[in-house]
Motif scaffolding. Structure first.
Motif, PDB file in Angstrom:
ATOM      1  N   HIS A   5       0.785  -1.232   0.000  1.00  0.00           N
ATOM      2  CA  HIS A   5       0.000   0.000   0.000  1.00  0.00           C
ATOM      3  C   HIS A   5       0.817   1.282   0.000  1.00  0.00           C
ATOM      4  CE1 HIS A   5      -4.324  -1.219   0.451  1.00  0.00           C
ATOM      5  NE2 HIS A   5      -3.642  -2.332   0.210  1.00  0.00           N
ATOM      6  N   ASP A   6       2.182   1.187  -0.025  1.00  0.00           N
ATOM      7  CA  ASP A   6       2.930   2.435  -0.015  1.00  0.00           C
ATOM      8  C   ASP A   6       3.290   2.901  -1.423  1.00  0.00           C
ATOM      9  OD1 ASP A   6       4.857   0.645  -0.628  1.00  0.00           O
ATOM     10  OD2 ASP A   6       6.073   0.959   1.179  1.00  0.00           O
ATOM     11  N   HIS A   7       2.722   2.267  -2.422  1.00  0.00           N
ATOM     12  CA  HIS A   7       2.897   2.771  -3.785  1.00  0.00           C
ATOM     13  C   HIS A   7       1.679   2.384  -4.610  1.00  0.00           C
ATOM     14  CE1 HIS A   7       4.001  -1.378  -4.720  1.00  0.00           C
ATOM     15  NE2 HIS A   7       3.731  -1.080  -5.959  1.00  0.00           N
ATOM     16  N   THR A   8       1.611   2.920  -5.835  1.00  0.00           N
ATOM     17  CA  THR A   8       0.542   2.577  -6.752  1.00  0.00           C
ATOM     18  C   THR A   8       1.189   1.952  -7.983  1.00  0.00           C
ATOM     19  OG1 THR A   8      -0.656   4.501  -5.957  1.00  0.00           O
ATOM     20  CG2 THR A   8      -1.444   3.513  -8.008  1.00  0.00           C
ATOM     21  N   PRO A  10       2.179   1.397 -11.518  1.00  0.00           N
ATOM     22  CA  PRO A  10       2.023   2.253 -12.704  1.00  0.00           C
ATOM     23  C   PRO A  10       1.222   1.525 -13.780  1.00  0.00           C
ATOM     24  CG  PRO A  10       4.352   2.001 -12.096  1.00  0.00           C
ATOM     25  CD  PRO A  10       3.575   1.003 -11.303  1.00  0.00           C
ATOM     26  N   PRO A  11       0.469   2.276 -14.579  1.00  0.00           N
ATOM     27  CA  PRO A  11      -0.269   1.645 -15.676  1.00  0.00           C
ATOM     28  C   PRO A  11       0.679   1.231 -16.803  1.00  0.00           C
ATOM     29  CG  PRO A  11      -0.569   4.020 -15.734  1.00  0.00           C
ATOM     30  CD  PRO A  11       0.279   3.717 -14.539  1.00  0.00           C
ATOM     31  N   ASP A  13       2.818   1.015 -20.370  1.00  0.00           N
ATOM     32  CA  ASP A  13       3.657   1.996 -21.065  1.00  0.00           C
ATOM     33  C   ASP A  13       2.819   2.913 -21.957  1.00  0.00           C
ATOM     34  OD1 ASP A  13       5.819   0.918 -19.874  1.00  0.00           O
ATOM     35  OD2 ASP A  13       6.778   0.148 -21.688  1.00  0.00           O
ATOM     36  N   LEU A  16       1.121   5.485 -19.866  1.00  0.00           N
ATOM     37  CA  LEU A  16       2.087   6.468 -19.373  1.00  0.00           C
ATOM     38  C   LEU A  16       2.488   7.437 -20.486  1.00  0.00           C
ATOM     39  CD1 LEU A  16       4.415   4.222 -17.171  1.00  0.00           C
ATOM     40  CD2 LEU A  16       2.897   6.031 -16.360  1.00  0.00           C
ATOM     41  N   LYS A  19      -0.314   9.912 -20.986  1.00  0.00           N
ATOM     42  CA  LYS A  19      -0.336  10.852 -19.860  1.00  0.00           C
ATOM     43  C   LYS A  19       0.791  11.871 -19.992  1.00  0.00           C
ATOM     44  CE  LYS A  19      -1.478   9.660 -15.451  1.00  0.00           C
ATOM     45  NZ  LYS A  19      -2.921   9.810 -15.261  1.00  0.00           N
ATOM     46  N   ARG A  85      -7.468  -4.595 -17.389  1.00  0.00           N
ATOM     47  CA  ARG A  85      -6.066  -4.823 -17.759  1.00  0.00           C
ATOM     48  C   ARG A  85      -5.113  -4.675 -16.585  1.00  0.00           C
ATOM     49  NH1 ARG A  85      -3.338  -2.301 -22.634  1.00  0.00           N
ATOM     50  NH2 ARG A  85      -1.659  -3.533 -21.777  1.00  0.00           N
ATOM     51  N   LEU A 107     -11.494   9.487  -4.164  1.00  0.00           N
ATOM     52  CA  LEU A 107     -10.123   9.977  -4.279  1.00  0.00           C
ATOM     53  C   LEU A 107      -9.745  10.401  -5.681  1.00  0.00           C
ATOM     54  CD1 LEU A 107      -8.357   7.481  -1.914  1.00  0.00           C
ATOM     55  CD2 LEU A 107      -8.551   9.946  -1.603  1.00  0.00           C
ATOM     56  N   CYS A 108     -10.210   9.660  -6.670  1.00  0.00           N
ATOM     57  CA  CYS A 108      -9.804  10.030  -8.031  1.00  0.00           C
ATOM     58  C   CYS A 108     -10.948   9.692  -8.981  1.00  0.00           C
ATOM     59  CB  CYS A 108      -8.495   9.365  -8.423  1.00  0.00           C
ATOM     60  SG  CYS A 108      -8.329   7.650  -7.909  1.00  0.00           S
ATOM     61  N   SER A 160      -8.374   1.625  -6.770  1.00  0.00           N
ATOM     62  CA  SER A 160      -7.741   1.051  -7.953  1.00  0.00           C
ATOM     63  C   SER A 160      -7.767  -0.474  -7.893  1.00  0.00           C
ATOM     64  CB  SER A 160      -6.312   1.572  -8.090  1.00  0.00           C
ATOM     65  OG  SER A 160      -5.583   1.233  -6.941  1.00  0.00           O
ATOM     66  N   GLU A 161      -8.036  -1.033  -6.717  1.00  0.00           N
ATOM     67  CA  GLU A 161      -8.095  -2.495  -6.621  1.00  0.00           C
ATOM     68  C   GLU A 161      -9.511  -3.034  -6.719  1.00  0.00           C
ATOM     69  OE1 GLU A 161      -6.161  -3.683  -3.049  1.00  0.00           O
ATOM     70  OE2 GLU A 161      -4.166  -3.364  -3.881  1.00  0.00           O
TER      71      GLU A 161
ATOM     72  N   GLN B  23      -8.137   9.141 -25.022  1.00  0.00           N
ATOM     73  CA  GLN B  23      -7.283  10.291 -24.670  1.00  0.00           C
ATOM     74  C   GLN B  23      -6.384  10.657 -25.844  1.00  0.00           C
ATOM     75  OE1 GLN B  23      -5.703   8.756 -20.912  1.00  0.00           O
ATOM     76  NE2 GLN B  23      -5.222  10.868 -20.375  1.00  0.00           N
ATOM     77  N   VAL B 127       7.507  10.668 -19.265  1.00  0.00           N
ATOM     78  CA  VAL B 127       7.002   9.296 -19.091  1.00  0.00           C
ATOM     79  C   VAL B 127       7.575   8.723 -17.802  1.00  0.00           C
ATOM     80  CG1 VAL B 127       7.038   6.937 -20.017  1.00  0.00           C
ATOM     81  CG2 VAL B 127       6.686   8.865 -21.565  1.00  0.00           C
ATOM     82  N   TRP B 130       6.078  10.263 -14.651  1.00  0.00           N
ATOM     83  CA  TRP B 130       4.774   9.709 -14.287  1.00  0.00           C
ATOM     84  C   TRP B 130       4.937   8.333 -13.642  1.00  0.00           C
ATOM     85  CZ3 TRP B 130       0.365  11.789 -13.314  1.00  0.00           C
ATOM     86  CH2 TRP B 130      -0.059  12.949 -13.982  1.00  0.00           C
ATOM     87  N   TYR B 134       3.687   7.345  -9.822  1.00  0.00           N
ATOM     88  CA  TYR B 134       2.855   6.208  -9.410  1.00  0.00           C
ATOM     89  C   TYR B 134       3.528   5.436  -8.294  1.00  0.00           C
ATOM     90  CZ  TYR B 134      -0.840   6.461 -12.890  1.00  0.00           C
ATOM     91  OH  TYR B 134      -1.941   6.842 -13.600  1.00  0.00           O
ATOM     92  N   LEU B 135       4.823   5.153  -8.501  1.00  0.00           N
ATOM     93  CA  LEU B 135       5.535   4.320  -7.526  1.00  0.00           C
ATOM     94  C   LEU B 135       5.671   5.024  -6.183  1.00  0.00           C
ATOM     95  CD1 LEU B 135       8.213   2.795  -9.924  1.00  0.00           C
ATOM     96  CD2 LEU B 135       6.256   1.625  -8.874  1.00  0.00           C
ATOM     97  N   THR B 137       3.428   7.166  -4.910  1.00  0.00           N
ATOM     98  CA  THR B 137       2.146   7.569  -4.349  1.00  0.00           C
ATOM     99  C   THR B 137       1.530   6.424  -3.561  1.00  0.00           C
ATOM    100  OG1 THR B 137       1.803   9.044  -6.227  1.00  0.00           O
ATOM    101  CG2 THR B 137      -0.135   8.483  -4.915  1.00  0.00           C
ATOM    102  N   PRO B 138       1.206   6.668  -2.283  1.00  0.00           N
ATOM    103  CA  PRO B 138       0.575   5.596  -1.503  1.00  0.00           C
ATOM    104  C   PRO B 138      -0.688   5.117  -2.189  1.00  0.00           C
ATOM    105  CG  PRO B 138       1.158   7.446  -0.091  1.00  0.00           C
ATOM    106  CD  PRO B 138       1.375   7.888  -1.507  1.00  0.00           C
ATOM    107  N   HIS B 139      -0.922   3.834  -2.081  1.00  0.00           N
ATOM    108  CA  HIS B 139      -2.053   3.234  -2.758  1.00  0.00           C
ATOM    109  C   HIS B 139      -3.367   3.923  -2.374  1.00  0.00           C
ATOM    110  CE1 HIS B 139      -3.722  -0.021  -5.019  1.00  0.00           C
ATOM    111  NE2 HIS B 139      -4.768   0.118  -4.240  1.00  0.00           N
ATOM    112  N   GLY B 140      -4.192   4.217  -3.386  1.00  0.00           N
ATOM    113  CA  GLY B 140      -5.499   4.813  -3.114  1.00  0.00           C
ATOM    114  C   GLY B 140      -5.489   6.329  -3.158  1.00  0.00           C
ATOM    115  N   PRO B 142      -4.670   9.981  -5.079  1.00  0.00           N
ATOM    116  CA  PRO B 142      -4.552  10.420  -6.470  1.00  0.00           C
ATOM    117  C   PRO B 142      -3.081  10.606  -6.843  1.00  0.00           C
ATOM    118  CG  PRO B 142      -5.656  12.093  -5.115  1.00  0.00           C
ATOM    119  CD  PRO B 142      -5.298  10.965  -4.214  1.00  0.00           C
TER     120      PRO B 142
END
Lengths: 204, 152
Positions: A5-8, A10-11, A13, A16, A19, A85, A107-108, A160-161, B23, B127, B130, B134-135, B137-140, B142
């Protein structure tokens, strides 16, 4: 998929890269967010809602499918070929005469896009995200959805989960309809939980 | 809306399988509408992107350079890991016959660089920024770019 839970995670390539380009062009003032939203809004009905409507119509028509869907939505929709995905999980919540479900991402803008396509602009807006939780009845009435006082409104906050899909009540007067006819009745907004479905004369 | 041959469509309207496709689509429409490039220029860029994909190595490889710069930026990943990623990407590409919007995105990157809207290095850095956002940012929460990573 990691549940750290300390990261998200990444989607892809490709995401990204889009974005990156979008954020650079916005910063340089070469494109405007409003203009991009307007273009996407034109097409948001073209993508996924049909997939979600397929799932809903099948659940109305096939009791064992519905039971499987409510028990394990992720696996059940995967059998139909609808797989997120990023490996996110799906929960389907059923509306009844006593319970109304509403989906938000506070949140988003997490959204079951495999089933519903692109999120509408209002879904991503700060007022919806804040007010869906604090005053769901007022939000619903702004969508023209007025529920009886006794209805229990349940608000589901996506992450996101975990994504949520509302299984709306099957409209009265549709007994004996084929799955394809039912599918045409199901709207995107009903699967987010902001509107109720009616049996419309024009849908045959 | 003008459609190109092979563009995924239903009832004459473009359809998208994933949000990033829409997008990428909206960026092209918006840039065209504000006069950054003509529709003919866009058609050419798209045709070239498809050709580059079919005949890699022919012509300039700006987009290829962007991907390589991204890999280099990632640092530790170069070597075996990077090689593996490439082969995974190739496999992914073969698994997805619908590469229409991948070409679309490649053409857009190409044209943006050719028109001086962005530098190739700037794009590659963004790229990576970004990915790191992501890496980090704590999960959940934005995901937002750190201020230092924005261009000034």
């Amino acid at each position: 998929m990691s549940h750290d839970h300390d990261h998200t995670d990444p989607p892809s390539d490709l995401e990204l890269r889009v974005k990156a380009l979008e954020s650079l062009l916005l910063e340089k003032g070469l494109v405007k967010q409003d203009a991009l939203n307007a273009i996407i809004e034109t097409y948001e009905h073209q993508v996924g809602p049909k997939n979600g409507a397929h799932v809903v119509a099948k659940a109305w028509s096939d009791l064992s499918f519905k039971q499987a869907l409510l028990a394990d939505a992720t696996a059940t929709v995967a059998d139909l070929g609808y797989v997120g995905r990023q490996g996110e999980h799906l929960t389907v919540v059923e509306n009844t005469s006593d319970i109304h479900n509403l989906v938000v991402c506070t949140l988003c803008s997490c959204y079951p896009w495999t089933l519903l396509g692109l999120p509408p602009v209002w879904y991503k807006s700060a007022p919806y995200r804040a007010r869906a939780v604090s005053e769901p009845r007022a939000v619903l009435s702004e969508f023209g959805t007025v529920l009886p006082e006794h209805t229990d409104i349940r608000v589901w906050d996506s992450t996101s989960e975990m994504r949520y899909l509302v299984l709306p009540e099957r409209p009265a007067g549709t007994g004996g309809w084929r799955e394809s006819q039912l599918q045409a009745l199901v709207t995107r907004n009903s699967m987010i939980g902001v509107e109720l479905l009616r049996h419309r004369e024009e849908v045959k | 809306m003008s459609l190109f041959p092979d563009q995924p469509a239903e009832n004459g309207e473009p359809v998208f399988k994933e949000p990033w496709e829409a997008q990428a689509f909206s960026l092209v429409i918006a840039l065209h509408e504000s006069g950054v490039f003509s529709w003919d220029e866009w058609s050419d860029a798209l045709a070239q992107a498809i050709r580059r994909d079919l005949h890699p190595g022919g012509g300039e490889e700006v987009v290829q350079r962007v991907s390589e710069a991204v890999a280099e930026d990632a640092g530790e990943d170069v070597g075996e890991e990077a090689g593996k990623k490439t082969s995974e990407r190739m496999a992914e590409k073969e698994d997805r016959p619908d590469s229409y919007y991948q070409h679309w995105l490649a053409a857009l990157e190409h044209l943006a660089i050719a028109k001086g809207l962005s530098g190739a290095g700037e794009l590659a850095q963004r790229v990576q920024a970004w990915r790191e956002a992501y890496l980090a940012t704590p999960h959940g929460q934005p995901v937002e770019l750190a201020c230092g990573q924005r261009s000034v």
